[in-house]
Motif scaffolding. Structure first.
Motif, PDB file in Angstrom:
ATOM      1  N   SER A   1      46.546  37.363  20.561  1.00  0.00           N
ATOM      2  CA  SER A   1      45.714  38.458  20.030  1.00  0.00           C
ATOM      3  C   SER A   1      44.266  38.468  20.554  1.00  0.00           C
ATOM      4  N   PRO A   2      43.635  37.296  20.812  1.00  0.00           N
ATOM      5  CA  PRO A   2      42.271  37.389  21.369  1.00  0.00           C
ATOM      6  C   PRO A   2      42.245  38.109  22.726  1.00  0.00           C
ATOM      7  N   PHE A   3      43.268  37.875  23.543  1.00  0.00           N
ATOM      8  CA  PHE A   3      43.318  38.535  24.852  1.00  0.00           C
ATOM      9  C   PHE A   3      43.604  40.028  24.703  1.00  0.00           C
ATOM     10  N   VAL A   4      44.435  40.367  23.720  1.00  0.00           N
ATOM     11  CA  VAL A   4      44.719  41.783  23.466  1.00  0.00           C
ATOM     12  C   VAL A   4      43.418  42.519  23.157  1.00  0.00           C
ATOM     13  N   LYS A   5      42.607  41.920  22.282  1.00  0.00           N
ATOM     14  CA  LYS A   5      41.351  42.583  21.897  1.00  0.00           C
ATOM     15  C   LYS A   5      40.416  42.720  23.082  1.00  0.00           C
ATOM     16  N   LYS A   6      40.360  41.675  23.900  1.00  0.00           N
ATOM     17  CA  LYS A   6      39.484  41.717  25.069  1.00  0.00           C
ATOM     18  C   LYS A   6      39.952  42.788  26.059  1.00  0.00           C
ATOM     19  N   MET A   7      41.253  42.881  26.258  1.00  0.00           N
ATOM     20  CA  MET A   7      41.770  43.869  27.213  1.00  0.00           C
ATOM     21  C   MET A   7      41.611  45.287  26.673  1.00  0.00           C
ATOM     22  N   ALA A   8      41.772  45.441  25.365  1.00  0.00           N
ATOM     23  CA  ALA A   8      41.581  46.767  24.761  1.00  0.00           C
ATOM     24  C   ALA A   8      40.149  47.248  24.946  1.00  0.00           C
ATOM     25  N   ALA A   9      39.220  46.305  24.990  1.00  0.00           N
ATOM     26  CA  ALA A   9      37.803  46.669  25.049  1.00  0.00           C
ATOM     27  C   ALA A   9      37.304  46.847  26.480  1.00  0.00           C
ATOM     28  N   ASP A  10      38.069  46.388  27.461  1.00  0.00           N
ATOM     29  CA  ASP A  10      37.506  46.331  28.811  1.00  0.00           C
ATOM     30  C   ASP A  10      38.603  46.538  29.862  1.00  0.00           C
ATOM     31  N   ASN A  11      38.676  47.750  30.401  1.00  0.00           N
ATOM     32  CA  ASN A  11      39.726  48.070  31.369  1.00  0.00           C
ATOM     33  C   ASN A  11      39.588  47.258  32.664  1.00  0.00           C
ATOM     34  N   ASP A  12      38.354  46.980  33.086  1.00  0.00           N
ATOM     35  CA  ASP A  12      38.182  46.205  34.314  1.00  0.00           C
ATOM     36  C   ASP A  12      38.721  44.787  34.147  1.00  0.00           C
ATOM     37  N   TYR A  13      38.462  44.233  32.986  1.00  0.00           N
ATOM     38  CA  TYR A  13      38.986  42.891  32.698  1.00  0.00           C
ATOM     39  C   TYR A  13      40.515  42.918  32.714  1.00  0.00           C
ATOM     40  N   PHE A  14      41.116  43.935  32.081  1.00  0.00           N
ATOM     41  CA  PHE A  14      42.580  44.069  32.128  1.00  0.00           C
ATOM     42  C   PHE A  14      43.069  44.154  33.574  1.00  0.00           C
ATOM     43  N   HIS A  15      42.461  45.001  34.361  1.00  0.00           N
ATOM     44  CA  HIS A  15      42.896  45.156  35.749  1.00  0.00           C
ATOM     45  C   HIS A  15      42.773  43.853  36.529  1.00  0.00           C
ATOM     46  N   HIS A  16      41.689  43.142  36.297  1.00  0.00           N
ATOM     47  CA  HIS A  16      41.489  41.873  36.989  1.00  0.00           C
ATOM     48  C   HIS A  16      42.600  40.886  36.630  1.00  0.00           C
ATOM     49  N   GLN A  17      42.897  40.786  35.341  1.00  0.00           N
ATOM     50  CA  GLN A  17      43.946  39.872  34.888  1.00  0.00           C
ATOM     51  C   GLN A  17      45.328  40.341  35.324  1.00  0.00           C
ATOM     52  N   PHE A  18      45.529  41.641  35.331  1.00  0.00           N
ATOM     53  CA  PHE A  18      46.834  42.164  35.755  1.00  0.00           C
ATOM     54  C   PHE A  18      47.077  41.825  37.226  1.00  0.00           C
ATOM     55  N   ALA A  19      46.053  41.982  38.044  1.00  0.00           N
ATOM     56  CA  ALA A  19      46.171  41.675  39.473  1.00  0.00           C
ATOM     57  C   ALA A  19      46.473  40.188  39.671  1.00  0.00           C
ATOM     58  N   ARG A  20      45.762  39.347  38.958  1.00  0.00           N
ATOM     59  CA  ARG A  20      45.996  37.901  39.058  1.00  0.00           C
ATOM     60  C   ARG A  20      47.431  37.561  38.643  1.00  0.00           C
ATOM     61  N   ALA A  21      47.860  38.156  37.531  1.00  0.00           N
ATOM     62  CA  ALA A  21      49.179  37.843  36.990  1.00  0.00           C
ATOM     63  C   ALA A  21      50.296  38.351  37.904  1.00  0.00           C
ATOM     64  N   LEU A  22      50.112  39.539  38.468  1.00  0.00           N
ATOM     65  CA  LEU A  22      51.160  40.091  39.336  1.00  0.00           C
ATOM     66  C   LEU A  22      51.303  39.248  40.609  1.00  0.00           C
ATOM     67  N   ARG A  23      50.168  38.686  41.059  1.00  0.00           N
ATOM     68  CA  ARG A  23      50.225  37.800  42.225  1.00  0.00           C
ATOM     69  C   ARG A  23      51.023  36.538  41.897  1.00  0.00           C
ATOM     70  N   ILE A  24      50.746  35.951  40.729  1.00  0.00           N
ATOM     71  CA  ILE A  24      51.499  34.753  40.331  1.00  0.00           C
ATOM     72  C   ILE A  24      52.993  35.097  40.232  1.00  0.00           C
ATOM     73  N   LEU A  25      53.275  36.204  39.541  1.00  0.00           N
ATOM     74  CA  LEU A  25      54.668  36.630  39.365  1.00  0.00           C
ATOM     75  C   LEU A  25      55.363  36.785  40.718  1.00  0.00           C
ATOM     76  N   SER A  26      54.640  37.369  41.673  1.00  0.00           N
ATOM     77  CA  SER A  26      55.257  37.691  42.969  1.00  0.00           C
ATOM     78  C   SER A  26      55.427  36.455  43.859  1.00  0.00           C
ATOM     79  N   GLU A  27      54.867  35.324  43.412  1.00  0.00           N
ATOM     80  CA  GLU A  27      54.967  34.108  44.232  1.00  0.00           C
ATOM     81  C   GLU A  27      55.820  33.028  43.581  1.00  0.00           C
ATOM     82  N   ILE A  28      56.652  33.430  42.608  1.00  0.00           N
ATOM     83  CA  ILE A  28      57.521  32.450  41.955  1.00  0.00           C
ATOM     84  C   ILE A  28      58.607  31.994  42.930  1.00  0.00           C
ATOM     85  N   ASN A  29      58.628  30.680  43.213  1.00  0.00           N
ATOM     86  CA  ASN A  29      59.691  30.048  44.038  1.00  0.00           C
ATOM     87  C   ASN A  29      60.143  30.846  45.246  1.00  0.00           C
ATOM     88  N   PRO A  30      59.263  31.246  46.139  1.00  0.00           N
ATOM     89  CA  PRO A  30      59.753  32.040  47.273  1.00  0.00           C
ATOM     90  C   PRO A  30      60.704  31.218  48.148  1.00  0.00           C
TER      91      PRO A  30
END
Ligand code: HEM
Ligand SMILES: [Ca+2]
Ligand SMILES: [Ca+2]
Length: 300
Positions: free
Chosen positions: A253-282
């Motif tokens: 929930s703390p991250f939910v509140k932070k992302m709800a308040a700040d779209n740039d922060y969400f985008h930054h974290q989404f980009a980081r997370a999608l990179r991790i996701l896309s590099e699982i056990n290649p």
């Protein structure tokens, strides 16, 4: 190792071709941009970003696409168009697994999401993991503990997990995944006005007018990958139990509140997370192959 611009010598226009095709398809069918994202998730979280998802039923292979968790996935046929464009330019060079990654990246950008740097060099699997899909991909009503332990096990931390669920800022959910929260009694964590809207979209089971009914995830910005998702779930408008649980679990929930308040922060974290996701056990080097047709393993 995966690297940026892996195809710079073997197929210099590879990434450009993917982007051109993804853009063209988006102009004709905007939902394709949404599908690329879900496809990346369902491929990568099942063992590896290895295009195991794309294999069809054939020659003893059972397709992951037919498992329960792949319910309502769409747009698979568009991979054929992209692969064909790449085969025309550089035969036997660009893997289907890299197409899964690059299309997701370009789809996210078209939906107004962040620009993401993505490495390439993945090889394609020669096997499918259909039998394991339902244990490796969480269900819509799983507990947050189950979701987090699954995501953590592939290197996605809690903040990345919260960011990735933000993909539900676009797209739809079918009534079969919603009605259990509406009938016989409305789930008290649902916003009452939204519950009324959903009851209108989704009649009680057995009373449907059309065979396939659904609701959009985000009624405000349904086609934009933005932080409206977090505002919605804080307002009791999450459609899936896992969406709503993000707001009540003290770890998320703390991250939910932070992302709800700040779209740039969400985008930054989404980009980081999608990179991790896309590099699982290649699969690297000769651990896999470059499929000629994304639906079938090569026959030599
Ligand atoms: C705990 C994790 C997750 C669960 C349980 C989950 C479950 C679901 C379910 C049940 C649907 C709706 C299917 C339907 O009824 O039509 C859906 C849709 C969708 N999911 Fe997820 N999801 C999860 C995480 C993710 C992630 C990490 C992504 C991508 C980064 C993602 C992307 C999408 C997209 C884009 C749609 C909309 C698809 C469309 O409109 O065609 N989901 N998800
Ligand atoms: Ca896979
Ligand atoms: Ca949105």
């Amino acid at each position: 190792e995966l690297q940026l611009n892996y195809y710079s010598e073997s197929c210099p226009r590879a990434e450009e071709i993917v982007k051109e095709q993804v853009t063209k398809l988006y102009d004709k069918h905007y939902t394709t941009a949404i599908s690329w994202m879900r496809n990346l998730f369902h491929d990568c979280i099942v063992k590896s970003c290895d295009a195991s998802l794309l294999l069809d039923n054939a020659n003893g292979i059972e397709s992951e696409k037919n498992s329960d968790r792949s319910f309502a996935m769409r747009g698979f046929r568009y991979f054929d168009i992209i692969k064909e464009a790449l085969e025309n330019e550089c035969p036997n060079t660009v893997s289907c697994a890299d197409i899964v990654a690059l299309t997701a990246r370009d789809g996210v950008a078209l939906l107004g999401g962040p620009k993401i740097e993505m490495k390439t060099g993945r090889k394609d699997s020669k096997v499918s993991y259909a039998a394991e899909v339902d244990t490796l991909i969480p269900n819509h009503n799983d507990s947050m503990a189950t979701v987090l332990s699954r995501f953590h096990s592939v290197g996605l931390d809690t903040e990345a997990t919260v960011a990735l669920l933000g993909a539900h800022s676009v797209g739809r959910v079918h009534c079969v995944n919603i009605v259990h929260r509406l009938y016989p009694k409305v789930d008290p964590t649902l916003n009452p006005a939204h519950a009324e809207y959903l009851k209108h979209r989704c009649p009680p089971p057995g009373k449907e007018k059309k065979p396939v009914e659904y609701s959009r995830n985000d009624l405000t910005t349904p086609l934009v990958l933005d932080n409206m998702y977090y505002k919605n779930i804080l307002d009791g408008k999450g459609l899936l139990i896992v969406d709503q649980e993000l707001t009540t679990d003290p770890r998320t929930s703390p991250f939910v509140k932070k992302m709800a308040a700040d779209n740039d922060y969400f985008h930054h974290q989404f980009a980081r997370a999608l990179r991790i996701l896309s590099e699982i056990n290649p699969l690297l080097g000769d651990q896999g192959e470059i499929r000629k047709d994304c639906r079938f393993v090569n026959t030599h």
